[in-house]
Design an enzyme around this catalytic site. Structure first.
Site, mmCIF file in Angstrom:
data_model
loop_
_atom_site.group_PDB
_atom_site.id
_atom_site.type_symbol
_atom_site.label_atom_id
_atom_site.label_comp_id
_atom_site.label_asym_id
_atom_site.label_seq_id
_atom_site.Cartn_x
_atom_site.Cartn_y
_atom_site.Cartn_z
ATOM 1 N N TYR A 440 -23.759 -21.928 -9.352
ATOM 2 C CA TYR A 440 -23.098 -22.495 -10.534
ATOM 3 C C TYR A 440 -21.983 -21.607 -11.074
ATOM 4 C CZ TYR A 440 -26.772 -20.153 -13.539
ATOM 5 O OH TYR A 440 -27.639 -19.302 -14.166
ATOM 6 N N GLU A 441 -21.182 -22.190 -11.940
ATOM 7 C CA GLU A 441 -19.942 -21.581 -12.462
ATOM 8 C C GLU A 441 -18.962 -21.246 -11.343
ATOM 9 O OE1 GLU A 441 -19.705 -22.144 -15.369
ATOM 10 O OE2 GLU A 441 -21.806 -22.323 -15.933
ATOM 11 N N GLY A 442 -18.935 -22.083 -10.318
ATOM 12 C CA GLY A 442 -18.057 -21.883 -9.181
ATOM 13 C C GLY A 442 -18.806 -21.229 -8.051
#
Length: 597
Positions: A440-442
């Site tokens: 997550y978050e890229g």
């Protein structure tokens, strides 16, 4: 039940003796962060982590969150009480500006505290973590009215925040986003669409939830240029600021996932929900990046934190577990077998995790300090230089610390053998929780592409050249120091590999972009190794200084130097392997047809 001891002494060493936080007293909020104050804050944060957060970590994992027929969500037993204790301690507003109800202390200190709390209970700490990201976006891009209306209760923790980006058909490629916003003529918009994977999307910890939602205003351009950011509260507000009617935003389901079971990861439905534009129309991605960049640092922090608690449990087990005899002779003659800590391969595992975790802590705090300088320094050139480095190392910190955080959670689990596979010992949870941080978050592959495709060449390569110069200057400054020569020579070899790989990209990736893509992950980890080596170089220098001064915990300094040498001997040489992989290019990687896979 797993154990955890907050590494207060190690964190103070980094803050006081390596980063020398007192040198930055000219920055707002730093003069209040005296050594005594910092020690008191970290000690109390350690107590909260050990006594309040840790006890509900395993039970929260086992119970998970429950969605009810009316769409409400109940968090695991004990979460509400633990969150209330965290909230009432003022921890959410530690580094938030005082004008919004925070304490205005350094962001660096906030990250130091976050490393403790996330290790103790990652799933629970995601709730206030998302709130802090939402606060950051509103502080920068919210109107004065929005700040006055929403921030005080978010900073106090009475209300929480989320980030609504991902949709069923699009994750990283936000240009495909379909959620729409229709202007209502009174300054508000009706938001319609479905978002998925929304951490802390619905829960019972706070009175209200403030969703920050990316949507496309009717008639806006396609792609990312047509996205706007909206504030969509769970409850609308009355004229006097009290909670009013329920908004048309609801939890459609809780995702069934591998880990972080104590955090409600939701499908969020916006069914004509009332929302308010944050910042400028069609520039929502700019506003959201404020939140995302802070979140990426926090996720890197999670990777290091999980490795830390996994290491502590593995080291404790290795000292207690009896199995076999030492290769050099019996070490525990009064026992039927020696503790497994005597075996070199167990030591290799533990030293590898320890060397990463201690350097990772320093890398995190060094990066957080760059953020403080970038946002608080009165000197424009100093702000720019810090911001350059911050932009460059954010994908490195996120990608490397979460990749290695997961790897090292698995390695710590291996120390337990079959007992590590049994849920009651807690190692399985660390592995499962650590896995999400890589995604997550890229996802980390995206972080690598961001580094090579955007950050590396930005402003003519100004940031990467500055980083190489800083590390090179450190090596040169201590080249004649006999005690430091081993560390600086090792670091210089890694730096040379990083510079050579960078030059190879310049020569071979512009004409053939696949070369950049093929080598991006290796390059991310190569730079990460050099950055961690730089942290070890600085820690070694501080340890030598501590030994020379006498007093204090001399064994602490000696242990630090042993761990630094281990990193330089057995981990940092991997830069040569990463460089060799990069220089093979993309030809073989791209040779097979899609059908051949």
């Amino acid at each position: 039940m797993p154990i955890y001891k907050a590494p207060v002494e190690d964190t103070l060493f980094v803050l006081d003796e390596v980063l020398q936080l007192a040198r930055y007293n000219n920055l707002p909020g730093f003069s209040e962060a005296t050594p005594d104050m910092v020690e008191a804050i970290l000690t109390e944060a350690g107590r909260v982590s050990e006594e309040v957060l840790l006890p509900v970590n395993a039970t929260g994992d086992a119970e998970g969150c429950i969605r009810h027929e009316d769409g409400s969500v109940t968090t695991p037993n004990g979460f509400r009480q633990a969150y209330a204790a965290y909230r009432d301690g003022g921890w959410i507003g530690l580094a938030i500006p005082e004008e919004f109800g925070g304490q205005g202390l350094p962001y660096t200190l906030h990250c130091a505290v976050g490393a403790f709390t996330s290790a103790a209970n990652m799933a629970l700490m995601m709730y206030p973590g998302l709130t802090q990201g939402a606060i950051a976006a509103l502080v920068v891009h919210g109107s004065e009215e929005q700040k006055a209306t929403w921030l005080p209760n978010m900073v106090s923790g009475l209300w929480s925040g989320t980030m609504n980006l991902t949709e069923p058909h699009c994750g990283t490629d936000l240009g495909l986003l379909r959620t729409k916003a229709v202007p209502q003529g009174d300054g508000s918009y009706k938001i319609t669409g479905q978002k998925i994977f929304i951490s802390a999307g619905e829960h019972d910890l706070t009175e209200n939830i403030v969703h920050l939602v990316l949507a496309r205003i009717e008639g806006a351009p396609e792609g990312t240029k047509g996205l706007s950011l909206f504030l969509v509260p769970k409850f609308l507000l009355n004229a006097d600021g009290t909670l009013g009617a329920r908004n048309a935003v609801s939890c459609g389901a809780i995702e069934h996932k591998m880990g972080i079971h104590g955090n409600a990861t939701c499908v969020i439905n916006h069914d004509g929900a009332t929302g308010y534009l944050v910042g400028e129309a069609n520039r929502g991605l700019n506003a959201m990046f404020v939140m995302m960049n802070e979140a990426r640092l926090s996720v890197g922090l999670q990777g290091m934190a999980i490795a830390d608690i996994a290491y502590q449990n593995a080291a404790h087990y290795a000292r207690e577990r009896l199995q076999g005899r030492s290769l050099t002779g019996v070490k525990a003659a009064d026992k039927p077998a020696d503790p497994i800590i005597v075996h070199p391969d167990v030591r290799r595992t533990l030293m590898t995790i320890r060397a990463f975790t201690e350097a990772g802590r320093a890398f995190l705090l060094w990066t957080a300090l760059k953020s403080d300088i970038a946002h608080r320094s009165p000197d424009a050139a100093e702000r720019q230089a810090a911001d350059d480095i911050l932009g460059l190392v954010t994908p490195i910190l996120k990608g490397v610390m979460t990749d290695k955080g997961f790897d090292h959670a698995v390695m710590a689990q291996q120390i337990f053998g079959g007992h590590g596979y049994i849920e009651e010992n807690g190692m399985s949870q660390f592995v499962r929780d650590a896995r999400i941080a890589m995604i997550y978050e890229g996802a980390n592959g995206i972080q690598a592409l961001d580094l090579v495709g955007r950050k590396l060449g930005q402003n003519g390569g100004r940031a990467i050249m500055a980083l190489f110069r800083e590390i090179g200057d450190f090596c040169e400054a201590h080249r004649a120091d006999e005690a430091m020569s081993f560390y600086t020579k090792s670091l210089k070899k890694g730096l040379n590999d990083a510079q050579a790989a960078t030059m190879w990209f310049m020569q071979h990736a512009i004409a053939k972009p696949d070369n950049a893509g093929a080598g991006s992950t290796d390059y991310l980890h190569l730079l990460g190794l050099v950055a961690l080596g730089y942290m070890w170089g600085q820690m070694a220098k501080a340890a030598f200084d501590g030994l020379a001064k006498g007093g204090g915990d001399q064994d602490f300094y000696r242990n630090k130097l042993v761990t630094a040498r281990f990193f330089m001997e057995r981990i940092l040489p991997e830069t040569a392997l990463r460089k060799a992989r990069i220089e093979t290019g993309a030809e073989t990687m791209m040779a097979l047809s899609a059908e051949a896979f």
